[in-house]
Scaffold this motif. Sequence first.
Motif, PDB file in Angstrom:
ATOM      1  N   MET A   1     -13.784  41.625 -25.969  1.00  0.00           N
ATOM      2  CA  MET A   1     -12.924  41.231 -24.834  1.00  0.00           C
ATOM      3  C   MET A   1     -13.621  41.633 -23.542  1.00  0.00           C
ATOM      4  SD  MET A   1      -8.996  41.671 -24.436  1.00  0.00           S
ATOM      5  CE  MET A   1      -8.091  42.442 -23.131  1.00  0.00           C
ATOM      6  N   MET A   2     -13.858  40.623 -22.659  1.00  0.00           N
ATOM      7  CA  MET A   2     -14.691  40.942 -21.494  1.00  0.00           C
ATOM      8  C   MET A   2     -13.909  41.260 -20.233  1.00  0.00           C
ATOM      9  SD  MET A   2     -14.344  38.119 -19.439  1.00  0.00           S
ATOM     10  CE  MET A   2     -15.575  38.663 -18.285  1.00  0.00           C
ATOM     11  N   THR A   3     -12.674  40.790 -20.120  1.00  0.00           N
ATOM     12  CA  THR A   3     -11.970  41.020 -18.856  1.00  0.00           C
ATOM     13  C   THR A   3     -11.266  42.371 -18.874  1.00  0.00           C
ATOM     14  OG1 THR A   3     -10.042  39.928 -19.688  1.00  0.00           O
ATOM     15  CG2 THR A   3     -11.524  38.583 -18.383  1.00  0.00           C
ATOM     16  N   THR A   4     -11.036  42.887 -17.679  1.00  0.00           N
ATOM     17  CA  THR A   4     -10.289  44.148 -17.566  1.00  0.00           C
ATOM     18  C   THR A   4      -9.033  43.856 -16.746  1.00  0.00           C
ATOM     19  OG1 THR A   4     -11.629  44.589 -15.633  1.00  0.00           O
ATOM     20  CG2 THR A   4     -12.296  45.667 -17.688  1.00  0.00           C
ATOM     21  N   THR A   5      -8.332  42.821 -17.152  1.00  0.00           N
ATOM     22  CA  THR A   5      -7.224  42.330 -16.352  1.00  0.00           C
ATOM     23  C   THR A   5      -6.123  43.360 -16.160  1.00  0.00           C
ATOM     24  OG1 THR A   5      -7.638  40.120 -17.094  1.00  0.00           O
ATOM     25  CG2 THR A   5      -5.448  40.553 -16.231  1.00  0.00           C
ATOM     26  N   LYS A   6      -5.702  43.490 -14.918  1.00  0.00           N
ATOM     27  CA  LYS A   6      -4.476  44.234 -14.624  1.00  0.00           C
ATOM     28  C   LYS A   6      -3.524  43.291 -13.899  1.00  0.00           C
ATOM     29  CE  LYS A   6      -5.460  48.506 -15.973  1.00  0.00           C
ATOM     30  NZ  LYS A   6      -6.472  48.071 -16.923  1.00  0.00           N
ATOM     31  N   HIS A   7      -4.081  42.539 -12.955  1.00  0.00           N
ATOM     32  CA  HIS A   7      -3.269  41.642 -12.143  1.00  0.00           C
ATOM     33  C   HIS A   7      -3.729  40.203 -12.362  1.00  0.00           C
ATOM     34  CE1 HIS A   7      -1.337  44.936  -9.971  1.00  0.00           C
ATOM     35  NE2 HIS A   7      -2.503  45.545 -10.108  1.00  0.00           N
ATOM     36  N   HIS A  20       5.060  27.981 -21.096  1.00  0.00           N
ATOM     37  CA  HIS A  20       4.746  28.516 -22.440  1.00  0.00           C
ATOM     38  C   HIS A  20       3.664  29.587 -22.350  1.00  0.00           C
ATOM     39  CE1 HIS A  20       7.233  25.921 -24.971  1.00  0.00           C
ATOM     40  NE2 HIS A  20       6.971  24.944 -24.117  1.00  0.00           N
ATOM     41  N   LEU A  21       2.703  29.362 -21.456  1.00  0.00           N
ATOM     42  CA  LEU A  21       1.631  30.355 -21.296  1.00  0.00           C
ATOM     43  C   LEU A  21       2.181  31.653 -20.711  1.00  0.00           C
ATOM     44  CD1 LEU A  21      -1.419  31.011 -21.426  1.00  0.00           C
ATOM     45  CD2 LEU A  21      -1.561  30.219 -19.044  1.00  0.00           C
ATOM     46  N   VAL A  22       3.012  31.530 -19.672  1.00  0.00           N
ATOM     47  CA  VAL A  22       3.592  32.735 -19.056  1.00  0.00           C
ATOM     48  C   VAL A  22       4.375  33.524 -20.113  1.00  0.00           C
ATOM     49  CG1 VAL A  22       5.365  33.546 -17.437  1.00  0.00           C
ATOM     50  CG2 VAL A  22       3.655  31.863 -16.685  1.00  0.00           C
ATOM     51  N   ARG A  23       5.194  32.827 -20.892  1.00  0.00           N
ATOM     52  CA  ARG A  23       5.998  33.510 -21.926  1.00  0.00           C
ATOM     53  C   ARG A  23       5.088  34.266 -22.894  1.00  0.00           C
ATOM     54  NH1 ARG A  23       8.352  29.522 -23.145  1.00  0.00           N
ATOM     55  NH2 ARG A  23      10.231  29.895 -21.939  1.00  0.00           N
ATOM     56  N   LEU A  24       4.053  33.574 -23.362  1.00  0.00           N
ATOM     57  CA  LEU A  24       3.145  34.197 -24.329  1.00  0.00           C
ATOM     58  C   LEU A  24       2.492  35.456 -23.736  1.00  0.00           C
ATOM     59  CD1 LEU A  24       0.578  32.296 -26.514  1.00  0.00           C
ATOM     60  CD2 LEU A  24      -0.153  34.283 -25.259  1.00  0.00           C
ATOM     61  N   LEU A  25       2.004  35.339 -22.503  1.00  0.00           N
ATOM     62  CA  LEU A  25       1.277  36.464 -21.899  1.00  0.00           C
ATOM     63  C   LEU A  25       2.213  37.621 -21.565  1.00  0.00           C
ATOM     64  CD1 LEU A  25      -1.140  34.450 -19.560  1.00  0.00           C
ATOM     65  CD2 LEU A  25      -1.670  35.446 -21.787  1.00  0.00           C
ATOM     66  N   VAL A  26       3.418  37.293 -21.063  1.00  0.00           N
ATOM     67  CA  VAL A  26       4.395  38.347 -20.736  1.00  0.00           C
ATOM     68  C   VAL A  26       4.730  39.147 -22.000  1.00  0.00           C
ATOM     69  CG1 VAL A  26       6.840  38.696 -20.158  1.00  0.00           C
ATOM     70  CG2 VAL A  26       5.383  37.309 -18.666  1.00  0.00           C
ATOM     71  N   ASN A  27       4.922  38.449 -23.115  1.00  0.00           N
ATOM     72  CA  ASN A  27       5.290  39.143 -24.350  1.00  0.00           C
ATOM     73  C   ASN A  27       4.113  39.891 -24.965  1.00  0.00           C
ATOM     74  OD1 ASN A  27       7.986  38.382 -24.294  1.00  0.00           O
ATOM     75  ND2 ASN A  27       7.562  36.405 -25.256  1.00  0.00           N
ATOM     76  N   ALA A 235      -4.705  28.974 -27.265  1.00  0.00           N
ATOM     77  CA  ALA A 235      -6.126  28.682 -27.006  1.00  0.00           C
ATOM     78  C   ALA A 235      -6.515  29.190 -25.614  1.00  0.00           C
ATOM     79  CB  ALA A 235      -6.382  27.173 -27.123  1.00  0.00           C
ATOM     80  N   ILE A 236      -5.624  29.005 -24.642  1.00  0.00           N
ATOM     81  CA  ILE A 236      -5.919  29.463 -23.277  1.00  0.00           C
ATOM     82  C   ILE A 236      -6.078  30.994 -23.267  1.00  0.00           C
ATOM     83  CG2 ILE A 236      -5.013  29.656 -20.917  1.00  0.00           C
ATOM     84  CD1 ILE A 236      -3.665  26.896 -21.340  1.00  0.00           C
ATOM     85  N   ASP A 237      -5.178  31.670 -23.957  1.00  0.00           N
ATOM     86  CA  ASP A 237      -5.248  33.133 -24.055  1.00  0.00           C
ATOM     87  C   ASP A 237      -6.612  33.545 -24.632  1.00  0.00           C
ATOM     88  OD1 ASP A 237      -4.642  35.852 -24.394  1.00  0.00           O
ATOM     89  OD2 ASP A 237      -3.626  35.511 -26.313  1.00  0.00           O
ATOM     90  N   HIS A 241      -9.724  35.426 -22.440  1.00  0.00           N
ATOM     91  CA  HIS A 241     -10.209  36.762 -22.745  1.00  0.00           C
ATOM     92  C   HIS A 241     -11.608  36.785 -23.354  1.00  0.00           C
ATOM     93  CE1 HIS A 241      -5.863  37.739 -22.319  1.00  0.00           C
ATOM     94  NE2 HIS A 241      -6.384  38.800 -21.753  1.00  0.00           N
ATOM     95  N   ASP A 242     -11.941  35.781 -24.151  1.00  0.00           N
ATOM     96  CA  ASP A 242     -13.190  35.874 -24.930  1.00  0.00           C
ATOM     97  C   ASP A 242     -14.213  34.798 -24.598  1.00  0.00           C
ATOM     98  OD1 ASP A 242     -11.977  37.976 -26.197  1.00  0.00           O
ATOM     99  OD2 ASP A 242     -11.306  36.804 -27.913  1.00  0.00           O
ATOM    100  N   GLY A 243     -13.853  33.821 -23.758  1.00  0.00           N
ATOM    101  CA  GLY A 243     -14.791  32.743 -23.437  1.00  0.00           C
ATOM    102  C   GLY A 243     -15.965  33.261 -22.603  1.00  0.00           C
TER     103      GLY A 243
END
Length: 354
Positions: A1-7, A20-27, A235-237, A241-243
Amino acid sequence: MMTTTKHLLITGGAGFIGSHLVRLLVNKYPDYQIYNLDALTYAGNLENLKDVEQAPHLHFIKGDITDRDFLRDLFARQAFDGIIHLAAESHVDRSITGPMAFVVTNVIGTVNLLEAAKEQWAGQFDGKRFYHVSTDEVYGSLGETGFFTEETAYDPRSPYSASKASSDHFVRAYHHTYGLPVVISNCSNNYGPFQFPEKLLPLMIHNIRQRKPLPVYGDGQYTRDWLWVIDHAEAIDRIYHDGVNGETYNIGGNNEWKNIDLVHLLCATMDRLLDRPAGDSASLITFVKDRPGHDRRYAIDAGKLKRELGWEPLVQMQEGLERTARWYLENQEWLEHVTSGNYQKYYQEQYASR
Ligand code: NAD
Ligand code: DAU
C-alpha cells in the motif's frame, strides 16, 4: 500500500457511483477523514448517503469544481493527501442536446482540480495521489469482436466521451509535465441502486412499474459490458491504494449484453417480482428513433487489473439485476423524489420526438 492517506477528497460523491464509493470508504477506513465535494446537480442527491451521513469522519462540502475561487479557498483551508475525482456530467443523451455543460464541468472542472492539487502539493508528492475516474467510451466503438485494452487509441465519438477523453489527456499531461502522481481508470457501464432514471436500466424499471412504453433506441442490437456498481467501487479502492502512478487501468464486467436482450431479461425479472403474467412487461417494448452517433459496441479487457492488482468482478448479472430491480421497487420514495420537477420536462423533451 503506497498512500498514507489521512484526508481524502472525493468529488461527485452524491452521485450514483460516487455514493457507493463514499459508503465503501467510510465503512472500510474509519481512520480517514473523507470529504465529499459535490455541487448537487440534478444527478447529485444526499439521500444516496443517508445510511452513512452521521459518520464523524465524513464531511460534505457543497461546491462546484468549475468555480476556481471556491476551489482555491477550499484547498487553502484544507490539505488533502488524495483526491478521487468522479464529479462529471455523465449522460450521453444530455451531451447531445447540450454539449457545453460537458466541456465546462468535465474538462474545465477537471483542470481546475488538477491545478488546485498541483498548487497545494507544490512538488511534495510523496504519499499523494490524484485518481481520475473515467469511461470506456473514450475508446470509441467496437465491431462484432475485440476488446478495449489500455493501449487502444482514443476515438471518442459523442460530446460526453470527447469531454471525458479531453479530461483524461489533461490528467496525463499533468503527470508528464509536472510529475503529479495520477492514476486513471476507464470503466464500462455500471448498474445498481441509486442510478438516476435517465440511464437505461432504472429508466426501464420506472417505466415498467408505471406500465409506460419502454423506449429501445434503433434496432436494439447495441452492446454494452455491464458491471455491478459496488464491484466498480471495490476496483477504485484497490487502484487508489495499490495502483502505479502514471498508469491506466481498464475496469469491466466481462458481461456483454445487447440492449434488447437485457431489456427482455429485465422484463422477465420485473414480471416475477411484480407478480405479473409472463410477457406482460415485454409487451411495453417500443423501438424508437436512434441516438445520433450511437456507439455500436463496448467491451473491456480488464486483464491488467486482474493480473497486477488481483481485482475481479464478483456479482453475476442475474443476481445484480434482481437486486437492482428489488431496490427500486422497495425505494419508491427515492424514485418519486428524483423524478419530480425537472425530470418530467427532461423526459418529455428526450422522448416525445422519438
Ligand atoms: P452521476 O451523474 O450519477 O453523478 C455525478 C455527480 O457529480 C453528481 O453527484 C453531481 O451532483 C456531481 N457534479 C456534477 N457536476 C459537478 C460540478 N460542477 N461540481 C461538483 N460536482 C458536480 O455520475 P456517475 O454515473 O456516478 O459517474 C461518476 C463518474 O464515473 C463520472 O466521471 C463518469 O464519467 C464516470 N463513469 C460512469 C460510468 C457509468 O456507467 N455511470 C461508467 C464509467 C465511468
Ligand atoms: O460505458 C460507460 C458509460 O456508460 C458511462 O461513461 C456513462 O456515464 C453512462 O451513462 C453509460 O453510457 P451509455 O450511453 O452506454 O448508457 P445509457 O444507460 O444511456 O444507455 C445504455 C444503452 O441503452 C445505450 O446503447 C443506449 C441505450 N438506451 C438508453 C436509453 C436511456 C436505449 O435504448 N433507450 C434509452 O431510453
